[in-house]
Design an enzyme around this catalytic site. Structure first.
Site, PDB file in Angstrom:
ATOM      1  N   LYS A 252       0.882  -1.186   0.000  1.00 29.10           N
ATOM      2  CA  LYS A 252       0.000   0.000   0.000  1.00 29.10           C
ATOM      3  C   LYS A 252       0.906   1.219   0.000  1.00 29.10           C
ATOM      4  O   LYS A 252       1.467   1.598   1.021  1.00 29.10           O
ATOM      5  CB  LYS A 252      -0.923   0.025   1.222  1.00 29.10           C
ATOM      6  CG  LYS A 252      -1.926   1.181   1.176  1.00 29.10           C
ATOM      7  CD  LYS A 252      -2.830   1.177   2.408  1.00 29.10           C
ATOM      8  CE  LYS A 252      -4.084   2.017   2.211  1.00 29.10           C
ATOM      9  NZ  LYS A 252      -3.845   3.417   1.974  1.00 29.10           N
ATOM     10  N   ARG A 257      -3.590   8.553  -5.574  1.00 22.86           N
ATOM     11  CA  ARG A 257      -4.200   7.597  -6.492  1.00 22.86           C
ATOM     12  C   ARG A 257      -4.509   8.276  -7.828  1.00 22.86           C
ATOM     13  O   ARG A 257      -5.109   9.343  -7.851  1.00 22.86           O
ATOM     14  CB  ARG A 257      -5.499   7.081  -5.878  1.00 22.86           C
ATOM     15  CG  ARG A 257      -6.184   6.019  -6.700  1.00 22.86           C
ATOM     16  CD  ARG A 257      -7.391   5.485  -5.956  1.00 22.86           C
ATOM     17  NE  ARG A 257      -7.950   4.319  -6.597  1.00 22.86           N
ATOM     18  CZ  ARG A 257      -8.675   3.412  -5.940  1.00 22.86           C
ATOM     19  NH1 ARG A 257      -8.887   3.534  -4.643  1.00 22.86           N
ATOM     20  NH2 ARG A 257      -9.177   2.384  -6.568  1.00 22.86           N
ATOM     21  N   ARG A 272      -8.449  10.772  -7.124  1.00 25.15           N
ATOM     22  CA  ARG A 272      -9.347   9.904  -6.359  1.00 25.15           C
ATOM     23  C   ARG A 272     -10.750  10.491  -6.296  1.00 25.15           C
ATOM     24  O   ARG A 272     -11.735   9.791  -6.282  1.00 25.15           O
ATOM     25  CB  ARG A 272      -8.783   9.740  -4.953  1.00 25.15           C
ATOM     26  CG  ARG A 272      -9.542   8.772  -4.085  1.00 25.15           C
ATOM     27  CD  ARG A 272      -9.063   8.890  -2.661  1.00 25.15           C
ATOM     28  NE  ARG A 272      -9.723   7.945  -1.798  1.00 25.15           N
ATOM     29  CZ  ARG A 272     -10.983   8.004  -1.430  1.00 25.15           C
ATOM     30  NH1 ARG A 272     -11.751   8.968  -1.896  1.00 25.15           N
ATOM     31  NH2 ARG A 272     -11.487   7.097  -0.615  1.00 25.15           N
ATOM     32  N   GLU A 302      -0.804   4.201  -8.025  1.00 27.43           N
ATOM     33  CA  GLU A 302      -0.457   5.140  -6.974  1.00 27.43           C
ATOM     34  C   GLU A 302       0.834   5.815  -7.433  1.00 27.43           C
ATOM     35  O   GLU A 302       1.825   5.129  -7.713  1.00 27.43           O
ATOM     36  CB  GLU A 302      -0.258   4.369  -5.658  1.00 27.43           C
ATOM     37  CG  GLU A 302      -0.143   5.226  -4.427  1.00 27.43           C
ATOM     38  CD  GLU A 302      -1.487   5.675  -3.834  1.00 27.43           C
ATOM     39  OE1 GLU A 302      -2.562   5.355  -4.397  1.00 27.43           O
ATOM     40  OE2 GLU A 302      -1.445   6.362  -2.798  1.00 27.43           O
TER      41      GLU A 302
HETATM   42  P1  ATP Z   1      -6.452   5.917   3.312  1.00 24.43           P
HETATM   43  O1  ATP Z   1      -7.067   7.039   4.075  1.00 24.43           O
HETATM   44  O2  ATP Z   1      -6.090   4.740   4.130  1.00 24.43           O
HETATM   45  O3  ATP Z   1      -5.391   6.314   2.346  1.00 24.43           O
HETATM   46  P2  ATP Z   1      -8.558   6.044   1.516  1.00 24.43           P
HETATM   47  O4  ATP Z   1      -9.803   6.381   2.244  1.00 24.43           O
HETATM   48  O5  ATP Z   1      -7.877   7.098   0.737  1.00 24.43           O
HETATM   49  O6  ATP Z   1      -7.570   5.336   2.495  1.00 24.43           O
HETATM   50  P3  ATP Z   1      -8.949   3.374   1.021  1.00 24.43           P
HETATM   51  O7  ATP Z   1      -9.917   2.703   0.158  1.00 24.43           O
HETATM   52  O8  ATP Z   1      -9.224   3.282   2.441  1.00 24.43           O
HETATM   53  O9  ATP Z   1      -8.851   4.860   0.549  1.00 24.43           O
HETATM   54  O10 ATP Z   1      -7.492   2.800   0.735  1.00 24.43           O
HETATM   55  C1  ATP Z   1      -7.167   2.547  -0.557  1.00 24.43           C
HETATM   56  C2  ATP Z   1      -6.208   3.598  -1.055  1.00 24.43           C
HETATM   57  O11 ATP Z   1      -4.888   3.125  -0.929  1.00 24.43           O
HETATM   58  C3  ATP Z   1      -6.401   3.787  -2.522  1.00 24.43           C
HETATM   59  O12 ATP Z   1      -7.301   4.847  -2.758  1.00 24.43           O
HETATM   60  C4  ATP Z   1      -5.036   4.075  -3.073  1.00 24.43           C
HETATM   61  O13 ATP Z   1      -4.824   5.469  -3.122  1.00 24.43           O
HETATM   62  C5  ATP Z   1      -4.102   3.523  -2.047  1.00 24.43           C
HETATM   63  N1  ATP Z   1      -3.320   2.362  -2.504  1.00 24.43           N
HETATM   64  C6  ATP Z   1      -1.987   2.243  -2.392  1.00 24.43           C
HETATM   65  N2  ATP Z   1      -1.550   1.061  -2.852  1.00 24.43           N
HETATM   66  C7  ATP Z   1      -2.640   0.384  -3.282  1.00 24.43           C
HETATM   67  C8  ATP Z   1      -2.837  -0.902  -3.839  1.00 24.43           C
HETATM   68  N3  ATP Z   1      -1.835  -1.753  -4.047  1.00 24.43           N
HETATM   69  N4  ATP Z   1      -4.106  -1.246  -4.152  1.00 24.43           N
HETATM   70  C9  ATP Z   1      -5.139  -0.414  -3.938  1.00 24.43           C
HETATM   71  N5  ATP Z   1      -5.008   0.816  -3.398  1.00 24.43           N
HETATM   72  C10 ATP Z   1      -3.770   1.216  -3.060  1.00 24.43           C
END
Ligand code: ATP
Length: 592
Positions: A252, A257, A272, A302
């Site tokens: 991660k 994103r 995003r 990412e």
């Molecule tokens: P967080 O606040 O934890 O960053 P978020 O609310 O932005 O999360 P989540 O769905 O909770 O979004 O976590 C997924 C996010 O992690 C994705 O939006 C992406 O930006 C990031 N990410 C990083 N590496 C990956 C991966 N290998 N697969 C999917 N998402 C990833």
């Protein structure tokens, strides 16, 4: 269609916060609307002219709006300004003054939806020299033909303040009822919306062509797909159990994103929150163009800043330099990035969203080259929690936030946060294992060192069902001196005289803000609260949920809109999980 018919329904919508009543009013509006303008009415009802990803803002400044009202009503601008200062709502000010103007002249043409839309579109499209005068002329011609009630909504729309509290999902429910008589058909409409991010286009398709094309709705390169999101769990063991065996654990990465759309020898990039940010990352565009072996494709990645000498990933903050209007070239040189692809949604005529993860990953490996500007995120496939924990340690050493563990069989569920993707983050020194993103809706003046500045902020979560923003905590810790300088700058443009109508709060803030800015927080726990309305009645009648000892993590989530903030139902789930943990700890103690 007369704009008055639309305004009358807006008036009714404003009188209720009950979701079912809102749906009823919307259904009435949809049924009254000729099918060929339904897209326009849907955009207007959401205070827009186009889907968000087009980035079109009507862009009328407060000063100009007040001048138009004073000219139309024939009163002194200063007078209008002082009433506006007190009320804080341009709509009621316009209504009041135009009401005093007497009858609309006999020569005036009644307003139609088409005309309102067309003029607003021209206003949005006007820029550069002389644009102020042009906007003034166009808006005056609208107001001169408006009844007071129409003026109220026209003015709110042009200032981006039409807040009817209608969530996207409410519109989808209403479309299903109005056009098919069956609310359960919302699932098809929802899928179409998640694949196109365009409510107007979805409404137009069902209105003109019926449900079948909606059921077969396909992804379009150039229209952003609403992102699939991850749930959270605390241990690798829980995750393997939940996914029922073998799963894919991926790094991660902590960057931004990007959704990359490649077509016609060009690349469009969406954030995003689905804004077009092609200009922020010319390097990522170039990498996609050169190193993705498909003529047309939609990829997700990412983007992370890197140290080119050591290959190390750098923290998320380094990407801030890309947010500028000018100087991106220089930022590109100073802060290079690498694109880490983790999904493919479309490539050369194949819609991958309905294919399982395994197929998508295989396709990704086939079409993405691996070099110093683009690569595929590292991953392992295993059912062994220990291997996942080990991979997690390695990810953290490599500068990642943790892992996203994915169900091998799951399709790409656009717009959904489910347990097909589960994030596992490094333990925070806190009871809660994840951060919470909240919207800044108000502030209180500080004392001592913070006298004259904002001392604490009032934060709200997003209620997906109602579209409202109930407050969940006040926050004053975690801000550096730099943050304290920067926040007023950031928030000033969003200051409003009274609470935003979408916000629920028993506390009276010293200053209110339009919900725009989202920040990341971490708290020690979630507690029941008689004061905060977030999740009221979900756990206990009369009690809401609040964050205890919240702290700002230093991460401004400008990649999130208020609607992407942590939702009320997520906070309720986190509270339940926390209770379970306490229960387990207590039974362990009892057993010992
Ligand atoms: P967080 O606040 O934890 O960053 P978020 O609310 O932005 O999360 P989540 O769905 O909770 O979004 O976590 C997924 C996010 O992690 C994705 O939006 C992406 O930006 C990031 N990410 C990083 N590496 C990956 C991966 N290998 N697969 C999917 N998402 C990833």
């Amino acid at each position: 269609m007369r704009y008055a018919a639309v305004a009358e329904i807006y008036e009714k919508m404003e009188g209720t916060t009950k979701r079912l009543e809102l749906i009823d009013h919307l259904v009435q509006l949809i049924l009254k609307t000729p099918k060929d303008v339904i897209d326009k009415v849907i955009y207007l009802t959401q205070g827009k002219l186009y889907p968000d990803f087009k980035g079109v803002e009507i862009g009328v400044a407060e000063k100009l709006a007040l001048r138009v009202i004073s000219l139309s009503a024939g009163v002194d601008q200063k007078q209008v300004e002082s009433v506006y200062k007190k009320r804080g709502d341009i709509g009621t000010v316009a209504e009041q003054y135009l009401g005093k103007r007497g009858q609309v002249t006999l020569l005036s043409k009644p307003l139609t939806v088409q005309r309102v839309y067309e003029l607003l579109d021209r206003i949005a499209d006007t820029s550069g020299q002389g644009s102020l005068e042009t906007k003034l002329r166009l808006l005056s011609s609208l107001l001169n033909d408006s009844t007071p009630m129409e003026a109220k909504y026209v003015m709110r729309t042009v200032m981006g303040q039409l807040r009817l509290g209608i969530a996207d999902y409410t519109v989808l429910d209403a479309l299903a009822v109005a056009y098919t008589g069956d609310k359960t058909n919302r699932i098809y409409l929802e899928r179409a919306y998640n694949l196109s991010s365009d409510l107007g286009a979805v409404a137009r398709t069902i209105a003109l062509e019926g449900l079948e094309p909606i059921k077969k709705f396909r992804i379009t390169v150039g229209k952003p797909v609403r992102p699939m999101l991850a749930e959270r769990m605390e241990t690798a063991e829980q995750i393997v159990e939940k996914l029922g065996g073998k799963c894919a654990a991926e790094y991660k990465l902590d960057g931004e994103r990007l959704q990359l759309h490649k077509m016609n020898g060009k690349v469009m990039i969406f954030s995003r929150r689905l804004e077009n940010i092609t200009n922020h990352y010319p390097d990522a565009g170039e990498a996609t163009l050169k190193h993705v072996r498909a003529t047309e494709a939609i990829l997700e990645a990412e983007v992370v800043a890197v140290n080119l000498d050591t290959g190390e990933y750098l923290p998320f903050q380094e990407l801030m330099h890309r947010r500028r209007k000018y100087g991106v070239e220089e930022a590109m040189r100073k802060y290079p990035t690498v694109l880490n692809c983790f999904d493919v949604l479309y490539a050369d005529d194949i819609d991958y969203t309905s294919r399982p993860y395994e197929d998508r990953r295989r396709a990704l490996e086939k079409i993405v080259e691996h070099n110093h500007v683009i690569r595929i995120v590292p991953s392992i496939i295993t059912d062994d929690p220990e291997k996942i924990e080990h991979f997690m340690q390695q990810a953290i050493i490599d500068g990642c936030e943790g892992l996203v563990v994915k169900d091998l069989k799951s399709v790409y569920r656009a717009g959904a946060r489910e347990f097909s993707w589960i994030k596992l983050k490094r333990e925070y020194r806190s009871e809660l294992s994840d951060t919470i993103d909240l919207v800044v809706v108000g502030a209180f003046y500080g004392r001592g060192r913070r006298a004259g500045k904002y001392g604490t902020f009032l934060l709200a979560a997003y209620d997906k069902e109602t579209g409202r923003l109930p407050t969940a905590t006040k926050i004053g810790t975690g801000f550096t001196d730099e943050d304290l300088e920067r926040f007023p700058e950031l928030l000033k443009p969003h200051q409003i005289p009274t609470k935003d109508p979408r916000v629920d709060s028993a506390l009276e803030a010293d200053i209110w803000f339009r919900p725009k800015v989202v920040i990341e927080t971490i708290a020690s726990e979630i507690t029941l609260s008689p004061i905060y309305p977030c999740g009221r009645d979900a756990i206990r009648k009369g009690s809401g949920l609040a964050l205890r000892f919240p702290k700002y993590t230093g991460k401004l989530r400008d990649d999130k809109a208020p609607e992407d903030a942590t939702s009320v139902s997520e906070i309720v789930q986190m509270y339940r999980r926390q209770l379970k943990k306490i229960g387990e700890a207590a039974s362990e103690v009892a057993a010992a």
